[in-house]
Design an enzyme around this catalytic site. Structure first.
Site, PDB file in Angstrom:
ATOM      1  N   CYS A 121       0.809  -1.218   0.000  1.00 62.59           N
ATOM      2  CA  CYS A 121       0.000   0.000   0.000  1.00 62.59           C
ATOM      3  C   CYS A 121       0.843   1.269   0.000  1.00 62.59           C
ATOM      4  O   CYS A 121       0.325   2.363  -0.225  1.00 62.59           O
ATOM      5  CB  CYS A 121      -0.941   0.011   1.198  1.00 62.59           C
ATOM      6  SG  CYS A 121      -2.161  -1.322   1.179  1.00 62.59           S
ATOM      7  N   HIS A 261      -2.055   6.802   4.658  1.00 55.61           N
ATOM      8  CA  HIS A 261      -2.705   5.688   3.968  1.00 55.61           C
ATOM      9  C   HIS A 261      -4.039   5.401   4.646  1.00 55.61           C
ATOM     10  O   HIS A 261      -4.120   5.304   5.870  1.00 55.61           O
ATOM     11  CB  HIS A 261      -1.794   4.467   4.016  1.00 55.61           C
ATOM     12  CG  HIS A 261      -2.449   3.203   3.580  1.00 55.61           C
ATOM     13  ND1 HIS A 261      -3.209   3.120   2.436  1.00 55.61           N
ATOM     14  CD2 HIS A 261      -2.475   1.961   4.150  1.00 55.61           C
ATOM     15  CE1 HIS A 261      -3.663   1.883   2.298  1.00 55.61           C
ATOM     16  NE2 HIS A 261      -3.237   1.170   3.331  1.00 55.61           N
ATOM     17  N   ASN A 291     -10.252   0.949   1.774  1.00 55.29           N
ATOM     18  CA  ASN A 291      -8.813   0.850   1.552  1.00 55.29           C
ATOM     19  C   ASN A 291      -8.567   0.525   0.084  1.00 55.29           C
ATOM     20  O   ASN A 291      -8.786  -0.605  -0.352  1.00 55.29           O
ATOM     21  CB  ASN A 291      -8.220  -0.231   2.454  1.00 55.29           C
ATOM     22  CG  ASN A 291      -6.711  -0.357   2.314  1.00 55.29           C
ATOM     23  OD1 ASN A 291      -6.105   0.227   1.424  1.00 55.29           O
ATOM     24  ND2 ASN A 291      -6.109  -1.139   3.190  1.00 55.29           N
TER      25      ASN A 291
END
Length: 334
Positions: A121, A261, A291
């Site tokens: 990520c 994030h 996400n």
């Protein structure tokens, strides 16, 4: 750590674009699929909706949409782009990846270099770091970077611990040797291979090739160790954030906005607490998008800029962690 010594060494993130699927799955719809509830999902993750690709849609199409928007608002023309980097966990195809499809659809010249980058990520921040170092090496001037994910296609929709977390999207930006916005003051990327299995998808690689698996095999779906991810994520993002702040010679109190994030609201709140930063200085939009992995930071950054929360001259801290475990941070002067 990249040390910045001279003004001429500062690259710029000239513009950000996004690609978001039209299809939305709300928490209430997931109640009909798995043993969960809107209250359970919201209280534990902060997520209300997630955008996902339709079955007939190609993931790389999101990268194309995001790239077109990024290029259209950048000082560099399409003909100026001299490198394409696509950060993604799962490419359109294992071979050749996603970058060639995006590059071809955008109509770039036949000889432009491109490649996929895998850093979990944190891939978008890794792509920024790679781009600025390619530019500082005098080989490139305008690099298109893309964070692209379609993780809805590799989650087990019968596993409530993972299927509620992820959405699909793409974010793109043009990193240039010159510009007026998004000056990159400092960049730091790091890795901790001892945490390699906290987030994993075992099947599909050369250890467990696709031909050996089937949909009933759980090793062909994304898996996470939630408690380990939570603890590691907060520590990693804090460390890399403090690294770039120290490198830039500023104080944490000088930072106007933090764009982390967008994995889980609990992780974001704990990060803010560990840095002693108020939540009203933190950009959060995972309630709508969930996400989206490598796409979360460009999505959140663009939203804050479009809503004029981030203003010219603001110091903006980007920080992320991901599978590997790879993590990093970027400090911008917008």
């Amino acid at each position: 750590m990249n040390k910045v010594k001279e003004e001429k060494e500062f690259p710029y993130i000239s513009n950000v674009g996004v690609g978001i699927p039209d299809k939305v799955i709300a928490n209430e719809e997931l109640e009909q699929i798995v043993d969960t509830s809107d209250e359970w999902i919201t209280s534990r993750t902060g997520i209300k909706n997630r955008h996902v690709l339709k079955e007939e849609e190609d993931p790389s199409s999101l990268g194309v949409t995001a790239s077109k928007e990024a290029i259209s608002g950048a000082p560099a023309d399409k003909s100026d782009i001299d490198l394409v980097i696509t950060a993604t966990n799962i490419s359109d195809m294992p071979i050749p990846g996603s970058s060639p499809f995006i590059t071809r659809e955008l109509g770039f010249s036949d000889d432009i270099p491109f490649f996929d980058l895998k850093a979990g990520c944190s891939g978008f921040l890794y792509a920024i770091d790679v781009a600025i170092n390619m530019i500082r090496g005098d080989g490139y001037d305008d690099v298109l970077i893309i964070g692209l994910e379609a993780l809805s296609r590799v989650v087990n929709w019968e596993d409530r611990s993972t299927c509620v977390l992820f959405g699909d999207a793409a974010g793109a930006a043009v990193v240039s040797s010159g510009g007026t916005t998004g000056k990159v003051l400092s960049s730091s990327i790091k890795g901790d291979p001892t945490k390699a299995e906290l987030i994993r998808l075992e099947g599909g690689g050369t250890r467990l090739p696709p031909a050996e698996g089937n949909e009933a095999n759980g090793r062909y779906y994304l898996e996470m160790e939630g408690k380990g991810v939570f603890k590691s994520a907060v520590n990693m993002m804090k460390r890399s954030s403090l690294d770039v702040i120290e490198d830039a010679g500023i104080e944490l109190s000088d930072v106007d906005w933090i764009v982390p994030h967008q994995a889980n609201i609990r992780i974001i709140k704990q990060l803010a607490k560990s840095l002693d930063v108020r939540m009203d200085r933190v950009v959060v939009n995972l309630d709508e998008y969930a996400n989206t992995s490598t796409a979360t930071i460009p999505l959140a950054l663009k939203e804050a800029v479009d809503e004029e929360r981030i203003q010219s001259g603001d110091l903006v801290l980007l920080t992320a962690f991901g599978a590997g475990a790879a993590y990093g941070a970027t400090l911008l002067e917008w």
